[in-house]
Design a protein around this motif. Structure first.
Motif, PDB file in Angstrom:
ATOM      1  N   ASP A  24       0.903 -30.862  11.160  1.00 26.74           N
ATOM      2  CA  ASP A  24      -0.364 -30.453  12.164  1.00 26.74           C
ATOM      3  C   ASP A  24      -0.528 -28.969  12.006  1.00 26.74           C
ATOM      4  O   ASP A  24       0.462 -28.223  12.608  1.00 26.74           O
ATOM      5  CB  ASP A  24      -0.629 -31.273  13.786  1.00 26.74           C
ATOM      6  N   GLU A  25      -1.481 -28.297  11.371  1.00 26.72           N
ATOM      7  CA  GLU A  25      -1.291 -27.314  10.881  1.00 26.72           C
ATOM      8  C   GLU A  25      -2.528 -26.235  11.976  1.00 26.72           C
ATOM      9  O   GLU A  25      -2.878 -24.698  11.767  1.00 26.72           O
ATOM     10  CB  GLU A  25      -1.650 -26.372   9.616  1.00 26.72           C
ATOM     11  N   SER A  26      -2.739 -27.082  13.231  1.00 33.05           N
ATOM     12  CA  SER A  26      -4.067 -25.913  14.232  1.00 33.05           C
ATOM     13  C   SER A  26      -2.990 -25.210  14.475  1.00 33.05           C
ATOM     14  O   SER A  26      -4.732 -24.301  14.441  1.00 33.05           O
ATOM     15  CB  SER A  26      -4.211 -26.861  14.745  1.00 33.05           C
ATOM     16  N   ALA A  27      -2.122 -24.587  14.743  1.00 29.79           N
ATOM     17  CA  ALA A  27      -1.718 -23.633  15.067  1.00 29.79           C
ATOM     18  C   ALA A  27      -2.180 -22.539  14.590  1.00 29.79           C
ATOM     19  O   ALA A  27      -2.446 -21.143  15.110  1.00 29.79           O
ATOM     20  CB  ALA A  27      -0.017 -23.479  16.222  1.00 29.79           C
ATOM     21  N   ARG A  28      -2.078 -22.746  13.030  1.00 32.54           N
ATOM     22  CA  ARG A  28      -1.940 -21.147  12.520  1.00 32.54           C
ATOM     23  C   ARG A  28      -3.154 -21.183  11.988  1.00 32.54           C
ATOM     24  O   ARG A  28      -3.452 -20.268  11.662  1.00 32.54           O
ATOM     25  CB  ARG A  28      -1.585 -21.897  11.025  1.00 32.54           C
ATOM     26  N   GLY A  34     -14.296 -23.878  12.818  1.00 31.40           N
ATOM     27  CA  GLY A  34     -13.511 -25.625  13.841  1.00 31.40           C
ATOM     28  C   GLY A  34     -11.944 -25.429  14.234  1.00 31.40           C
ATOM     29  O   GLY A  34     -11.419 -26.830  14.608  1.00 31.40           O
ATOM     30  N   SER A  35     -11.872 -24.691  14.722  1.00 33.58           N
ATOM     31  CA  SER A  35     -10.646 -25.160  15.398  1.00 33.58           C
ATOM     32  C   SER A  35     -10.505 -25.159  17.268  1.00 33.58           C
ATOM     33  O   SER A  35     -11.449 -25.068  17.486  1.00 33.58           O
ATOM     34  CB  SER A  35      -9.473 -23.965  15.523  1.00 33.58           C
ATOM     35  N   THR A  41      -6.945 -30.178  14.694  1.00 34.94           N
ATOM     36  CA  THR A  41      -8.324 -29.532  14.200  1.00 34.94           C
ATOM     37  C   THR A  41      -7.885 -29.552  12.409  1.00 34.94           C
ATOM     38  O   THR A  41      -8.761 -29.929  11.497  1.00 34.94           O
ATOM     39  CB  THR A  41      -8.997 -28.506  14.124  1.00 34.94           C
ATOM     40  N   HIS A  42      -6.702 -29.254  11.818  1.00 34.60           N
ATOM     41  CA  HIS A  42      -6.076 -28.893  10.868  1.00 34.60           C
ATOM     42  C   HIS A  42      -5.282 -29.153   9.953  1.00 34.60           C
ATOM     43  O   HIS A  42      -3.550 -29.585  11.009  1.00 34.60           O
ATOM     44  CB  HIS A  42      -5.860 -26.972  10.776  1.00 34.60           C
ATOM     45  N   PHE A  43      -4.812 -30.038   9.269  1.00 29.96           N
ATOM     46  CA  PHE A  43      -3.461 -30.853   8.946  1.00 29.96           C
ATOM     47  C   PHE A  43      -3.628 -30.673   7.108  1.00 29.96           C
ATOM     48  O   PHE A  43      -4.119 -30.290   6.354  1.00 29.96           O
ATOM     49  CB  PHE A  43      -4.059 -32.806   8.991  1.00 29.96           C
ATOM     50  N   HIS A  44      -2.373 -31.065   7.205  1.00 30.51           N
ATOM     51  CA  HIS A  44      -1.029 -31.130   5.608  1.00 30.51           C
ATOM     52  C   HIS A  44      -0.515 -32.491   5.429  1.00 30.51           C
ATOM     53  O   HIS A  44      -0.580 -32.657   5.747  1.00 30.51           O
ATOM     54  CB  HIS A  44      -0.658 -29.866   5.584  1.00 30.51           C
ATOM     55  N   GLU A  71     -11.995 -39.781  11.002  1.00 32.88           N
ATOM     56  CA  GLU A  71     -11.331 -38.383  11.094  1.00 32.88           C
ATOM     57  C   GLU A  71     -12.189 -37.144  10.855  1.00 32.88           C
ATOM     58  O   GLU A  71     -12.080 -36.182  11.809  1.00 32.88           O
ATOM     59  CB  GLU A  71     -10.056 -38.601  10.962  1.00 32.88           C
ATOM     60  N   LEU A  72     -12.364 -37.304   9.967  1.00 36.63           N
ATOM     61  CA  LEU A  72     -12.679 -36.001   9.192  1.00 36.63           C
ATOM     62  C   LEU A  72     -14.299 -35.505  10.332  1.00 36.63           C
ATOM     63  O   LEU A  72     -14.606 -33.943  10.482  1.00 36.63           O
ATOM     64  CB  LEU A  72     -13.375 -36.069   7.340  1.00 36.63           C
ATOM     65  N   ARG A  73     -14.775 -36.164  10.218  1.00 34.97           N
ATOM     66  CA  ARG A  73     -15.951 -36.332  10.651  1.00 34.97           C
ATOM     67  C   ARG A  73     -16.579 -35.906  12.276  1.00 34.97           C
ATOM     68  O   ARG A  73     -16.929 -35.444  12.666  1.00 34.97           O
ATOM     69  CB  ARG A  73     -17.444 -37.922  10.642  1.00 34.97           C
ATOM     70  N   GLU A  74     -15.209 -36.676  12.524  1.00 34.44           N
ATOM     71  CA  GLU A  74     -15.330 -36.813  14.532  1.00 34.44           C
ATOM     72  C   GLU A  74     -14.248 -35.596  15.129  1.00 34.44           C
ATOM     73  O   GLU A  74     -15.127 -34.397  15.651  1.00 34.44           O
ATOM     74  CB  GLU A  74     -13.810 -37.891  14.781  1.00 34.44           C
ATOM     75  N   ARG A  75     -13.191 -34.936  14.157  1.00 30.82           N
ATOM     76  CA  ARG A  75     -12.685 -33.692  14.517  1.00 30.82           C
ATOM     77  C   ARG A  75     -11.797 -33.140  13.746  1.00 30.82           C
ATOM     78  O   ARG A  75     -12.134 -31.854  14.029  1.00 30.82           O
ATOM     79  CB  ARG A  75     -12.044 -34.257  15.627  1.00 30.82           C
ATOM     80  N   VAL A  76     -11.424 -33.778  12.569  1.00 31.34           N
ATOM     81  CA  VAL A  76     -10.348 -33.097  11.368  1.00 31.34           C
ATOM     82  C   VAL A  76     -11.960 -32.033  11.077  1.00 31.34           C
ATOM     83  O   VAL A  76     -11.928 -32.319  10.217  1.00 31.34           O
ATOM     84  CB  VAL A  76      -9.673 -34.271  10.733  1.00 31.34           C
ATOM     85  N   HIS A  77     -11.208 -30.061  10.944  1.00 34.87           N
ATOM     86  CA  HIS A  77     -12.015 -29.754  10.366  1.00 34.87           C
ATOM     87  C   HIS A  77     -11.091 -28.712   8.693  1.00 34.87           C
ATOM     88  O   HIS A  77     -12.210 -29.254   8.251  1.00 34.87           O
ATOM     89  CB  HIS A  77     -12.104 -28.451  10.632  1.00 34.87           C
TER      90      HIS A  77
END
Length: 90
Positions: A24-28, A34-35, A41-44, A71-77
């Motif tokens: 989960d790279e969301s904090a970055r 999209g955050s 929201t942001h993953f690798h 997941e991409l449709r719902e939340r993952v940006h």
């Protein structure tokens, strides 16, 4: 269930990977498009699977995107991918 867990579970069940990392790279990306303050929201994803053998990078990515469509449709940006077949470097 967290989105990281959902991603991990779907990929593990469908692709039987030898290696699977979901970060989960969301904090970055706080404050970016999209955050969300709560994250997820942001993953690798790094995945090594025999299912990728003989497939192009684009084909591999399409496989993963298809599996994670909800997941991409719902939340993952944003979803960064490293998709490898066994024996490939990376």
């Amino acid at each position: 269930m967290s989105y990281a867990t959902r991603i991990r579970t779907k990929l593990a069940e469908a692709l039987a990977p030898e290696r699977l990392e979901v970060v989960d790279e969301s904090a970055r990306h706080a404050g970016h498009a999209g955050s969300r303050p709560e994250g997820e929201t942001h993953f690798h994803v790094t995945i090594v699977s025999a299912a990728f053998a003989g497939r192009s990078r684009v084909e591999r990515q399409r496989m993963v995107y298809s599996l994670l469509a909800d997941e991409l449709r719902e939340r993952v940006h944003a979803l960064g991918l490293t998709t490898l077949a066994p024996g490939e470097g990376g």
